[in-house]
Scaffold this active site. Structure first.
Site, mmCIF file in Angstrom:
data_model
loop_
_atom_site.group_PDB
_atom_site.id
_atom_site.type_symbol
_atom_site.label_atom_id
_atom_site.label_comp_id
_atom_site.label_asym_id
_atom_site.label_seq_id
_atom_site.Cartn_x
_atom_site.Cartn_y
_atom_site.Cartn_z
ATOM 1 N NE ARG A 59 -0.884 15.776 -59.338
ATOM 2 C CZ ARG A 59 -1.871 15.583 -60.209
ATOM 3 N NH1 ARG A 59 -2.714 14.572 -60.036
ATOM 4 N NH2 ARG A 59 -2.023 16.380 -61.246
ATOM 5 C CG ASP A 65 4.064 16.606 -67.284
ATOM 6 O OD1 ASP A 65 4.744 17.464 -66.693
ATOM 7 O OD2 ASP A 65 3.297 16.874 -68.231
ATOM 8 C CD GLU A 74 5.682 18.728 -62.265
ATOM 9 O OE1 GLU A 74 5.444 19.947 -62.206
ATOM 10 O OE2 GLU A 74 5.169 17.984 -63.131
ATOM 11 C CE LYS A 85 5.302 20.010 -68.557
ATOM 12 N NZ LYS A 85 3.838 19.837 -68.417
ATOM 13 C CE LYS A 97 4.144 22.672 -60.343
ATOM 14 N NZ LYS A 97 3.182 22.379 -61.437
ATOM 15 C CG ASP A 147 5.102 24.004 -63.608
ATOM 16 O OD1 ASP A 147 3.949 24.429 -63.401
ATOM 17 O OD2 ASP A 147 5.398 22.799 -63.573
ATOM 18 C CG ASP A 189 7.052 20.111 -65.460
ATOM 19 O OD1 ASP A 189 7.717 19.050 -65.434
ATOM 20 O OD2 ASP A 189 5.808 20.139 -65.446
#
EC number: 3.4.11.1
Length: 498
Positions: free
Chosen positions: A350, A346, A348, A276, A264, A287, A269
């Protein structure tokens, strides 16, 4: 990155220079060569042990400044505890502990790898050297002023070893792994205004092609043609294009299925429309720790000429809120054809992984797939920063990862998966939704991913607690850890190389 240490190896009987570091065990005994080196300082060492009530507890140290009878500005004694029970991770730790005991003013140091009743072989000595490299790494690219009183100048460290030639050969392999770890750390530590998806892809291509890795980069147009609409949906709120980087190392027999690693890579993010909180958002530059690990791993495998066919795929996006951003309630069609209702933008990671997992499965028919992702805060609540969460549909792969984690010190803890969790990610309007509520957050994320692997042996490593911002350790003083490169390199070496 900064590595202010130059390492070299010499025979055990060579004359030491500078700060002298020697080893003892829980009985306070020294190896035969160490005894010869310290012969003139016996009385000073005994007095120091008595004065400090030094008992030789594992990883405890004692320092003697300019001890009488010894031509060294400083003597450092490190206890390894039970000398006959040391694992590879212990030798790595030993290197870190040794490096940490050298004052910043020192320009030379010698580590005598000599223990009573236990020979330190070439691979173990190479691990010590790797531990030194990992400990002394720092990311100071953007510092214009140095703190002269704390930042180290050039240091030459010599390791005295029982097999100089063998250690030099082993160190070549260890250096390849170390280069992969430090490259991963560099990527994680970079700010997101510098390392966006196109720049990450450019660096991966430039760095890995130098060691023979074949690189293919899919841009937005290529991703759309491939059908990776779920991944593209995450990045559609950013002015930065998304990327998927495919890295191939062909070190095994022609035609043999590869092992596959998927990362990933959310280079920043914000959470998207489901934004967030401001506090701590700056850490979301990290991230992409899973993608950094896969990139570093592929470099390590190629640089050490691993006898395996391996493929690494990383999905690179930036999750931003703007007028074009994905909304809660949207329904997207994944590469697999399965539809997904977006509940929370959020969640995201996956969405990035599911398309890349399916692509890897279909295109490469791998022996196994392992994905790595800073996926859920829930795994940090469950396991802290000492273990990564392991989810798998294959017991053999899971057991190998667990054992290798114990040996390397990059430990994993297996978490449950099961059909009873499916109802938490079922959607009223689509085949599934991208969040399963507050309960079992890490499990439902993995349960979601499992829908995109079919019967391929697969493991998911949730590294939210280990990839970045972990407490400083003996082998890492950096914000980004490069976690997973050593674990997966050793897994391949132990079980999948021809």
């Amino acid at each position: 990155m900064s590595e202010p240490v130059t390492l070299s190896f010499a025979r055990l009987t060579a004359a030491p220079k500078g700060v002298l570091i020697v080893l003892t065990d829980e009985t306070l005994a020294f190896g035969a060569q160490t005894q010869k080196l310290l012969k003139g300082a016996d009385a000073a060492i005994t007095r120091a042990f008595d004065a400090e009530r030094y008992k030789g507890k594992a990883w405890s140290t004692i320092d003697l400044l300019a001890p009488a009878g010894l031509d060294a500005p400083r003597l450092v004694v490190i206890s390894v505890g039970k000398a006959g029970e040391l694992k590879p991770a212990d030798f790595l730790k030993l290197g870190g502990v040794a490096a940490g005991k050298i004052p910043s003013s020192a320009r030379e140091a010698t580590v005598v790898l000599d223990l009573p009743g236990a020979k330190i072989g070439p691979e173990s000595a190479a691990e010590v050297a790797l531990g030194i490299r990992l400990r002394t790494y720092s990311f100071d690219r953007y510092k214009t002023k140095k703190k002269d009183d704390t930042e180290r100048g050039a240091l030459a460290m010599t390791l005295l070893v029982s097999d100089e030639a063998g250690t030099k050969r082993a160190a070549t392999t260890a250096d390849a792994v170390g280069d992969g770890v430090l490259f991963a750390r560099d990527l994680v530590n970079e700010p997101a205004n510098v390392l966006d998806p196109p720049e990450f892809a450019r660096r991966a291509e430039e760095h890995l092609s130098s060691v023979g890795v074949e690189i293919e980069v899919l841009d937005d147009a290529g991703l759309a043609r491939a059908g990776m609409h779920t991944l593209l949906g995450v990045g559609q709120g950013s002015i930065k294009e998304s990327r998927v980087v495919i890295m191939r190392w062909n070190g095994g027999p022609a035609g043999e299925p590869p092992v596959a690693f998927i990362g990933k890579g959310v280079t920043f993010d914000t959470g998207g429309i489901s934004i967030k909180p401001a506090a701590g958002m700056e850490d979301m530059k990290g991230d992409m720790g899973g993608a950094a690990c896969v990139t570093g791993l592929m470099y390590a495998l190629a640089a050490r000429k691993a006898k395996v066919n391996a493929v690494g795929l990383i999905g690179l996006v930036e999750n931003m809120p703007d007028g074009a951003a994905q909304r809660p309630g949207d329904i997207v069609t994944s590469l697999s054809g399965q539809t997904i209702e977006i509940i929370n933008t959020d969640a995201e990671g996956r969405l990035v992984l599911c398309d890349v997992l399916w692509y890897a499965k279909e295109q490469f028919k791998p022996k196994f797939m392992i994905d790595l992702a800073t996926l859920t805060g829930a795994i940090l609540v469950a396991l802290g920063s000492e273990y990564a969460g392991l989810f798998s549909n294959d017991d053999t792969l899971s057991e190998r990862l667990t054992k290798t984690g114990q040996e390397t010190g990059e430990r994993v803890w297996r978490m449950p998966l099961g059909p009873e969790y499916d109802k938490l990610v079922d959607s009223k309007f689509a085949d599934m939704k991208n969040t399963g509520g507050r309960h079992a957050g890490s499990i439902t994320a993995a349960q979601f991913l499992q829908r995109f692997v079919d019967k391929t042996p697969w493991a998911h490593l949730d590294i939210a607690g280990t990839a970045m911002s972990s407490p400083a350790s003996d082998i890492n003083k950096s914000w980004g850890s490069g976690w997973g490169v050593r674990l997966l390199n050793q897994l391949v070496k132990d079980h999948y190389e021809g």
